[in-house]
Design an enzyme around this catalytic site. Structure first.
Site, PDB file in Angstrom:
ATOM      1  N   HIS A 256       0.727  -0.900  -0.078  1.00 52.85           N
ATOM      2  CA  HIS A 256      -0.078  -0.049   0.006  1.00 52.85           C
ATOM      3  C   HIS A 256       0.808   1.089  -0.001  1.00 52.85           C
ATOM      4  O   HIS A 256       0.582   2.203  -0.819  1.00 52.85           O
ATOM      5  CB  HIS A 256      -0.898   0.126   1.297  1.00 52.85           C
ATOM      6  CG  HIS A 256      -1.767  -1.025   1.418  1.00 52.85           C
ATOM      7  ND1 HIS A 256      -2.436  -1.665   0.295  1.00 52.85           N
ATOM      8  CD2 HIS A 256      -2.130  -1.905   2.499  1.00 52.85           C
ATOM      9  CE1 HIS A 256      -3.127  -2.786   0.716  1.00 52.85           C
ATOM     10  NE2 HIS A 256      -3.031  -2.759   1.988  1.00 52.85           N
ATOM     11  N   LYS A 342       0.710  -0.568  13.769  1.00 54.15           N
ATOM     12  CA  LYS A 342      -0.527  -1.085  14.489  1.00 54.15           C
ATOM     13  C   LYS A 342      -0.435  -0.667  15.840  1.00 54.15           C
ATOM     14  O   LYS A 342       0.438  -0.357  16.492  1.00 54.15           O
ATOM     15  CB  LYS A 342      -0.473  -2.782  14.515  1.00 54.15           C
ATOM     16  CG  LYS A 342      -0.546  -3.564  13.147  1.00 54.15           C
ATOM     17  CD  LYS A 342      -1.990  -3.211  12.683  1.00 54.15           C
ATOM     18  CE  LYS A 342      -2.052  -4.144  11.362  1.00 54.15           C
ATOM     19  NZ  LYS A 342      -3.065  -4.025  10.556  1.00 54.15           N
TER      20      LYS A 342
HETATM   21  N1  LIG Z   1      -7.985  -8.748   6.682  1.00 57.63           N
HETATM   22  C1  LIG Z   1      -7.701  -7.656   6.096  1.00 57.63           C
HETATM   23  O1  LIG Z   1      -8.016  -6.469   6.580  1.00 57.63           O
HETATM   24  C2  LIG Z   1      -6.908  -7.594   4.608  1.00 57.63           C
HETATM   25  C3  LIG Z   1      -6.425  -8.664   4.058  1.00 57.63           C
HETATM   26  N2  LIG Z   1      -6.021  -8.754   3.084  1.00 57.63           N
HETATM   27  C4  LIG Z   1      -5.488  -9.872   2.504  1.00 57.63           C
HETATM   28  O2  LIG Z   1      -6.435 -10.893   2.122  1.00 57.63           O
HETATM   29  C5  LIG Z   1      -5.830 -12.098   2.449  1.00 57.63           C
HETATM   30  C6  LIG Z   1      -6.675 -12.944   3.389  1.00 57.63           C
HETATM   31  O3  LIG Z   1      -6.486 -12.081   4.743  1.00 57.63           O
HETATM   32  P1  LIG Z   1      -7.541 -12.348   5.812  1.00 57.63           P
HETATM   33  O4  LIG Z   1      -8.876 -12.606   5.482  1.00 57.63           O
HETATM   34  O5  LIG Z   1      -7.336 -11.487   6.787  1.00 57.63           O
HETATM   35  O6  LIG Z   1      -6.818 -13.920   6.538  1.00 57.63           O
HETATM   36  P2  LIG Z   1      -7.691 -14.806   7.430  1.00 57.63           P
HETATM   37  O7  LIG Z   1      -6.467 -15.720   7.920  1.00 57.63           O
HETATM   38  O8  LIG Z   1      -8.722 -14.256   8.115  1.00 57.63           O
HETATM   39  O9  LIG Z   1      -8.318 -15.896   6.563  1.00 57.63           O
HETATM   40  C7  LIG Z   1      -7.779 -16.695   5.513  1.00 57.63           C
HETATM   41  C8  LIG Z   1      -8.396 -17.426   4.887  1.00 57.63           C
HETATM   42  O10 LIG Z   1      -7.842 -18.256   3.871  1.00 57.63           O
HETATM   43  C9  LIG Z   1      -7.972 -19.703   4.173  1.00 57.63           C
HETATM   44  N3  LIG Z   1      -6.637 -20.343   4.437  1.00 57.63           N
HETATM   45  C10 LIG Z   1      -5.620 -20.236   5.337  1.00 57.63           C
HETATM   46  N4  LIG Z   1      -4.613 -20.548   5.160  1.00 57.63           N
HETATM   47  C11 LIG Z   1      -4.759 -21.379   3.885  1.00 57.63           C
HETATM   48  C12 LIG Z   1      -4.030 -22.103   3.157  1.00 57.63           C
HETATM   49  N5  LIG Z   1      -2.737 -22.753   3.315  1.00 57.63           N
HETATM   50  N6  LIG Z   1      -4.483 -22.552   2.055  1.00 57.63           N
HETATM   51  C13 LIG Z   1      -5.798 -22.268   1.526  1.00 57.63           C
HETATM   52  N7  LIG Z   1      -6.413 -21.356   2.361  1.00 57.63           N
HETATM   53  C14 LIG Z   1      -5.976 -21.252   3.403  1.00 57.63           C
HETATM   54  C15 LIG Z   1      -8.500 -20.081   5.429  1.00 57.63           C
HETATM   55  O11 LIG Z   1     -10.002 -20.635   5.267  1.00 57.63           O
HETATM   56  P3  LIG Z   1      -9.551 -22.354   5.538  1.00 57.63           P
HETATM   57  O12 LIG Z   1      -8.761 -22.562   6.734  1.00 57.63           O
HETATM   58  O13 LIG Z   1     -10.809 -22.840   5.495  1.00 57.63           O
HETATM   59  O14 LIG Z   1      -8.746 -22.615   4.355  1.00 57.63           O
HETATM   60  C16 LIG Z   1      -9.214 -18.459   5.921  1.00 57.63           C
HETATM   61  O15 LIG Z   1     -10.605 -18.410   5.800  1.00 57.63           O
HETATM   62  C17 LIG Z   1      -4.505 -11.872   2.694  1.00 57.63           C
HETATM   63  O16 LIG Z   1      -3.541 -12.352   1.542  1.00 57.63           O
HETATM   64  C18 LIG Z   1      -4.262 -10.572   3.459  1.00 57.63           C
HETATM   65  O17 LIG Z   1      -2.892 -10.023   2.791  1.00 57.63           O
HETATM   66  C19 LIG Z   1      -5.952  -7.541   2.178  1.00 57.63           C
HETATM   67  C20 LIG Z   1      -6.456  -6.545   2.647  1.00 57.63           C
HETATM   68  C21 LIG Z   1      -6.703  -6.316   3.979  1.00 57.63           C
HETATM   69  O1  LIG Z   2      -4.043  -4.794   3.822  1.00 58.73           O
HETATM   70  C1  LIG Z   2      -4.125  -4.347   4.806  1.00 58.73           C
HETATM   71  O2  LIG Z   2      -4.941  -3.265   4.919  1.00 58.73           O
HETATM   72  C2  LIG Z   2      -5.423  -2.915   6.253  1.00 58.73           C
HETATM   73  C3  LIG Z   2      -5.784  -1.389   6.255  1.00 58.73           C
HETATM   74  O3  LIG Z   2      -6.881  -0.921   4.963  1.00 58.73           O
HETATM   75  P1  LIG Z   2      -7.739   0.281   5.336  1.00 58.73           P
HETATM   76  O4  LIG Z   2      -8.668   0.174   4.062  1.00 58.73           O
HETATM   77  O5  LIG Z   2      -8.548  -0.215   6.474  1.00 58.73           O
HETATM   78  O6  LIG Z   2      -7.008   1.293   5.511  1.00 58.73           O
HETATM   79  C4  LIG Z   2      -4.657  -3.081   7.297  1.00 58.73           C
HETATM   80  O7  LIG Z   2      -5.428  -3.067   8.644  1.00 58.73           O
HETATM   81  C5  LIG Z   2      -4.010  -4.675   7.131  1.00 58.73           C
HETATM   82  O8  LIG Z   2      -3.277  -5.114   8.118  1.00 58.73           O
HETATM   83  C6  LIG Z   2      -3.689  -5.062   5.856  1.00 58.73           C
HETATM   84  O9  LIG Z   2      -3.260  -6.356   5.685  1.00 58.73           O
END
Ligand SMILES: NC(=O)C1=CN([C@@H]2O[C@H](COP(=O)(O)OP(=O)(O)OC[C@H]3O[C@@H](n4cnc5c(N)ncnc54)[C@H](OP(=O)(O)O)[C@@H]3O)[C@@H](O)[C@H]2O)C=CC1
Ligand SMILES: O=C1O[C@H](COP(=O)(O)O)[C@@H](O)[C@H](O)[C@H]1O
Length: 491
Positions: A256, A342
């Site tokens: 970002h 954070k």
């Molecule tokens: N949360 C946020 O605010 C943001 C997240 N992101 C990106 O989005 C992606 C997901 O993040 P987030 O939702 O926070 O992560 P989480 O850990 O909450 O969820 C990840 C999901 O991926 C699945 N998962 C985990 N490990 C594996 C694996 N080895 N193989 C396949 N599936 C897997 C899990 O489901 P299951 O165990 O059922 O497979 C789980 O539902 C990341 O790349 C993150 O960088 C981007 C912007 C913001």
């Molecule tokens: O990708 C990510 O972005 C969020 C911040 O996004 P915002 O839209 O709320 O500014 C960040 O909190 C998270 O750690 C990161 O994975």
């Protein structure tokens, strides 16, 4: 001017938009994850409720672990949407979306049942259905999932959205790009960095290239330094294991914050399209000087190690502050200061261009800042901090601010203008999902940009500075407080 609500009101369906779009099967991997709950399902809802999505679509959630029966998953999605949308949710629109949702487990090793479910949904939706495959999974899981999609033939007629970070370093980013190249065409790949979907970020380009005021001052002759500052109040929010594998440098800086830098520093792209904009950003990244570990401060908030998914002796950074340089004609000698963390004092996304002192002897040494400040938060704002004459008989200075609230600019449109001028502001994921459905890669990052950013960041991965503890609710470690000349704007 009327107040703008912070959450967008659903608009009347715009039949012409939705009718142009073929039926879609949306496959969301990581459908029970944090991002899916907080951002992706709400974005599906808003797009569908506004009539911006294809008329015919189905959503298949996926992951390795089943959330229960389809009925149970639908109930979970309903709850997630109710939480995220509050009063905004319309009962009929909610029923309609939830009714289109199902779940099918899949993993890197086994995608056969998922492929069958996709084909079944396509038959239901009719001829010409397209696939939107969204990988909302951790970086380490991407490669295997992409190969599975290829093996199962799911990449045909598909657009593939890949979440950041793209790899965990230069080598793994190259591996990921090689896998993508093997399995699917680059024109089908949408590497998503949701900061680029934020209205306020796109406004950086509008302000600079649509106004005679800013562009002439947008270089090293006028700008002394740039600060790109993204502190967050939130802590881990249950994402301890994700953070342990990424840290703030990979999670925020290589993605970002660097993309924001690209938007601020680029040359006139000449057009707002996928080729021109990404070429312009890639040129900035080529001119970025690789990071100097001695010009970076890492931090970890106190209490981070208490999280159950965090190692007791973890030295993963939750805070980064560092200096970057764009070694080109426009920016040579201008430090770009990037900071994010954070559990900090405030949640802000603030870009500040601090101007040089004017070459005049009439007024000197006045301490108040002379800055252009772009607030990219939910209430986006542009502010120019200026010095002005103090009212009264003496010729002394005070400071003032020129402010533009971007949420309040006229978006009602004018007679004769096309639909785009009547649109409501879209939340970042909404905007980007719509772009995927329309096949527009302008706001998505390209392989060459990503790999170059890893090259730039790699020295800091190879030679990690000491990680300083900092108190929750602070501005980070003391060692980072005075990095930019004149200090951080936010403090
Ligand atoms: N949360 C946020 O605010 C943001 C997240 N992101 C990106 O989005 C992606 C997901 O993040 P987030 O939702 O926070 O992560 P989480 O850990 O909450 O969820 C990840 C999901 O991926 C699945 N998962 C985990 N490990 C594996 C694996 N080895 N193989 C396949 N599936 C897997 C899990 O489901 P299951 O165990 O059922 O497979 C789980 O539902 C990341 O790349 C993150 O960088 C981007 C912007 C913001
Ligand atoms: O990708 C990510 O972005 C969020 C911040 O996004 P915002 O839209 O709320 O500014 C960040 O909190 C998270 O750690 C990161 O994975």
């Amino acid at each position: 001017m009327a107040d703008q609500p912070t959450t967008p009101e659903p608009t009347e369906p715009t039949a012409d938009l939705a009718d142009d779009l073929p039926p879609h099967v949306l496959v969301l991997f990581g459908a029970t994850g944090d991002l899916a709950k907080r951002k992706l399902f709400p974005a599906f809802y808003r797009l569908a409720a506004s009539g911006l999505f294809p008329r015919e679509f189905a959503v298949i959630g996926s992951g390795r672990h089943s959330p229960g029966t389809d009925e149970e998953f639908r109930a979970q999605v309903r709850e997630v949407l109710a939480d995220a949308l509050g009063d905004e949710a319309d009962a009929d629109a909610l029923d309609d979306l939830v009714g289109r949702v199902s779940f099918q487990t899949a993993s890197a090793d086994d995608g056969a049942d998922l492929a069958a479910a996709v084909r079944e949904a396509e038959e239901r939706l009719g001829d010409g259905a397209r696939r939107l495959l969204y990988l909302s999974v951790p970086p380490g899981a991407m490669d295997g999932m992409i190969r599975m999609l290829g093996r199962e033939g799911l990449t045909d007629r598909a657009r593939l959205v890949v979440e950041k970070p793209f790899g965990l370093d230069l080598a793994s980013a190259r591996d990921l790009d090689a896998t993508l190249d093997e399995v699917i065409g680059e024109d089908q790949v949408f590497r998503i960095d949701h900061f680029l979907g934020k209205e306020a970020v796109q406004n950086i380009l509008a302000l600079r290239f649509a106004n005679g005021l800013f562009e002439p001052a947008w270089d090293r002759h006028s700008v002394a330094q740039v600060q790109i500052d993204v502190p967050e109040e939130l802590g881990l929010e249950g994402r301890g294991s994700f953070y342990e594998s990424t840290g703030a440098l990979r999670d925020m800086v290589s993605t970002h914050l660097s993309q924001l830098l690209g938007f601020v520093a680029l040359e006139d792209p000449g057009a707002f399209d996928a080729g021109a904009l990404r070429d312009a950003k890639a040129a900035v990244f080529r001119d970025l000087r690789p990071l100097d570990p001695s010009r970076a401060v890492l931090g970890q908030f106190e209490g981070y190690r208490d999280d159950e998914d965090v190692a007791d002796d973890s030295d993963v950074e939750t805070f980064v502050a560092l200096e970057m340089h764009v070694d080109n004609e426009r920016w040579r000698g201008v430090p770009f200061w990037l900071r994010t963390g954070k559990a900090m004092a405030q949640t802000r996304r603030t870009v500040t261009l601090r101007f040089r002192e004017p070459d005049s002897h009439v007024f000197h040494g006045y301490p108040c800042p002379n800055e252009l400040v772009l607030e990219l938060t939910d209430d986006p704002r542009v502010q120019v901090d200026v010095r002005a004459k103090h009212p009264g008989p003496a010729m002394s200075l005070t400071h003032g601010a020129l402010r533009l609230d971007l949420g309040e600019v006229d978006h009602t449109g004018h007679e004769g203008e096309d639909e785009a001028h009547h649109a409501r502001p879209l939340e970042a994921y909404e905007r980007l999902l719509l772009d995927v459905v329309r096949g527009d890669q302008t706001l998505f990052t390209r392989a060459d940009e990503v790999e170059r950013l890893w090259e730039v960041v790699q020295p800091l991965l190879d030679e990690r500075p000491e990680v300083h503890p900092y108190p929750v609710g602070s501005w980070g470690p003391e060692a980072a407080a005075d990095l930019p000349a004149g200090g951080w704007r936010l403090r």
